[in-house]
Enzyme design. Structure first.
Site, PDB file in Angstrom:
ATOM      1  CD  GLU A 433      -2.922  -1.205   0.314  1.00 27.85           C
ATOM      2  OE1 GLU A 433      -3.197  -0.131  -0.270  1.00 27.85           O
ATOM      3  OE2 GLU A 433      -3.499  -2.276   0.076  1.00 27.85           O
ATOM      4  CE  LYS A 448      -2.899 -11.293   5.344  1.00 24.08           C
ATOM      5  NZ  LYS A 448      -1.797 -11.379   4.340  1.00 24.08           N
TER       6      LYS A 448
END
Length: 581
Positions: A433, A448
């Site tokens: 990003e 996650k």
């Protein structure tokens, strides 16, 4: 654990041109998600075989007088080789690792005259070795090697025979993919009343059809070896099982279902990839709204203005499923809550919102009797959550590389690249990003882990409370002779008391360490079961196309789920000839 195997055959009616290759990727990924080792047998693109035969004859090949037969066979086989190479490239773009195994390298032996041979041998262990490493194996169909090592063909439609023969040697399932949902009593593409589809078809009845969908020699081979196989369309829940059983014909033609209406939230790297894949599949999906912040920019990029809305207005457009790719927690959480309350199924690629609000969102989805899917939130195309869901034994530990951006940066640092250049390269490639702090600090991997803990252990964790190294650990790490590689390893394991221990650590690894082989933007992890057996998974974990493929996997599974009609009635017929008369 033994892995089920499947051979998927893609004919020229399915792969007409290279633009059809994403459909093959979707079908392959469908079975990867289900835990299968996949062998993809491919034909040449539509029209290529005829063109190559004409070219060979123009050069002097004369099969009737046994002139240039070997050269003609070698030239024609290049069509299948081209398709196989093209499929490997598109699979790689989607983050799926594969090998093209040429029939000559696989020692697929063929007895015959060079043009109309029969398969007689195969080095099956070579295929199994690649499959055991988690690779998809692509095999060009239609040819093998004669006793002298020259190319020998299996006759027109011979890729069917390649697929059936390879499946028989591997003990694998076999699915021949065509341009129809199975075998019909007559051509379903002709004008007139919709014909009925065979749910099951005996070998003899299949051979009696005036225009057999499967190559006759391949059918004879299957009958002799009592090999059951399926004929179906890619992505379909229907199909025809051909085997040693009574013919079964559906009582009433199944109506064509309308496409699912999709609202897409976000048109960034992932959203744009999903948008393009949805446009490639108008039979199953219709994009009805796209939520964006800058309409003019996306109009200039070719998105029709009628599809572009603000987030609030997009959620007001009637839809069947909402795909969320806007990122963040609060805005995304509110949007998903609204979508679920309006009765829309939801697919999300946003691990932040699922980690923070997944429990509440899942409860809401269950209350509304609709689905919430988020496979892309963990591991890109690595089917982590699907694998956990399919286990029949408790998990004791999961550990591995769960963030492709940090892994890519660490690899580049090990090669002597500066941290700023490594991050910029990751951003240019679409792996990172604009602000990669969550990736480099370990927060993304921690999020996650919360999803893995929830699915594997039934435990809720706070991602912010999971120990992690922080951004400076990666930014200041430098390789040494003693420690040339490092990996950001996430781990969650049972503590034996009903809870779990979770951590994200920057760990030096030796070159022969299993996770040292997890290169670039790949993810890799190992699931350890109570029995001590392990399951290793690997694939691309970052980037537009791997994440988009995972989102499409959820969407296609939803489509199949909504198309299934288990109570449909059908009728057994004794002999197909009686009905045909």
């Amino acid at each position: 654990m033994s892995q089920p195997l499947i051979v998927l055959k893609f004919g020229s009616s399915v792969l007409r041109t290279s633009s059809d290759l994403p459909q093959a990727v979707h079908e392959i990924f469908r079975y990867v998600r289900e835990g299968f080792g996949v062998v993809a047998v491919v034909s040449a693109f539509e029209g290529v075989t005829d063109r190559l035969i004409a070219q060979a004859k123009s050069l002097g090949a004369d099969p009737e007088h046994d002139v240039g037969v070997s050269g003609l066979a070698a030239l024609v086989a290049s069509g299948e080789r081209e398709t196989a190479a093209a499929l490997q490239i598109v699979l790689s773009q989607s983050g799926l690792e594969s090998n093209v195994l040429d029939p000559l390298s696989a020692d697929l032996r063929v007895d015959g005259n060079g043009l109309e041979g029969a398969p007689s041998g195969l080095a099956a262990d070579r295929l199994r070795g690649l499959l055991e490493k988690g690779r998809i194996v692509i095999v060009p169909g239609f040819f093998g090697a004669d006793a002298e090592g020259s190319v020998s063909l299996l006759g027109r439609g011979g890729s069917d025979w390649t697929a059936l023969y390879v499946a028989s040697q591997l003990g694998a399932h076999c699915r021949l993919l065509k341009d129809t949902d199975g075998i019909y009593e007559r051509d379903p593409n002709r004008e007139g009343a919709t014909p009925l589809r065979f749910e099951r078809l005996s070998y003899d009845d299949a051979l009696s059809l005036k225009a057999p969908v499967v190559q006759e020699s391949a059918l004879q081979f299957a009958r002799f070896h009592r090999q059951t196989f399926e004929v179906a369309q890619p992505g379909s829940v229907l199909g025809t099982s051909v085997g040693h059983h009574a013919t079964l014909l559906e009582r009433q033609a199944v109506p064509i279902q309308r496409a699912l209406r999709v609202t897409l939230l976000g048109l960034g790297a992932v959203g744009r990839g999903v948008y393009e894949r949805l446009l490639d599949d108008p039979r199953r999906f219709e994009v009805v709204a796209v939520a964006v912040r800058d309409r003019a920019r996306h109009e200039a990029a070719g998105v029709p203005s009628r599809l572009l809305f603000t987030l609030r207005d997009a959620l007001s457009v009637p839809a069947d499923v909402v795909v969320e790719a806007i990122g963040g927690v609060e805005e995304a959480g509110e949007a998903l809550t609204q979508a679920l309350r309006s009765g829309c199924h939801v697919v999300s690629a946003n691990k932040a919102v699922i980690a923070a609000k997944g429990e509440a969102l899942q409860a809401l989805a269950e209350d509304e009797n609709i689905s919430l899917s988020y496979s892309a939130a963990v591991g890109g195309v690595v089917p982590v959550l699907e694998t956990i869901a399919g286990l029949h034994e408790p998990v004791t530990c999961i550990e591995g590389v769960l963030n492709g951006t940090s892994n890519f940066v660490l690899d580049r640092l090990a090669q002597g690249v500066s941290i700023s250049d490594a991050v910029k390269e990751a951003q240019d490639l679409g792996y990172a990003e604009a602000d990669p702090v969550d990736d480099l600090s370990g927060l993304d991997a921690a999020r996650k882990l919360t999803l893995l803990a929830r699915d594997a252990f039934g435990v809720e964790l706070d991602a912010e409370a999971i120990g992690r190294p922080g951004r400076t650990a990666i930014e200041t790490w430098r390789p040494t002779n003693a420690e040339p590689l490092a990996r950001l390893i996430a781990r969650v394991a049972s503590d034996g008391k009903g809870g779990v221990a979770a951590s994200v650590d920057l760990v030096p690894v030796a070159p022969d360490h299993s996770l040292a082989q997890c290169r670039g933007a790949n993810n890799g992890l190992v699931i350890t079961l109570r029995s001590g057996s392990t399951i290793a998974l690997r694939g691309r974990g970052a980037g537009r196309w791997p994440t988009s493929e995972s989102v499409m996997g959820d969407l296609l599974e939803l489509w199949r789920k909504l198309q299934r009609q288990p109570d449909r009635s059908s009728s057994v017929i004794g002999e197909f000839e009686e009905r045909a008369s």
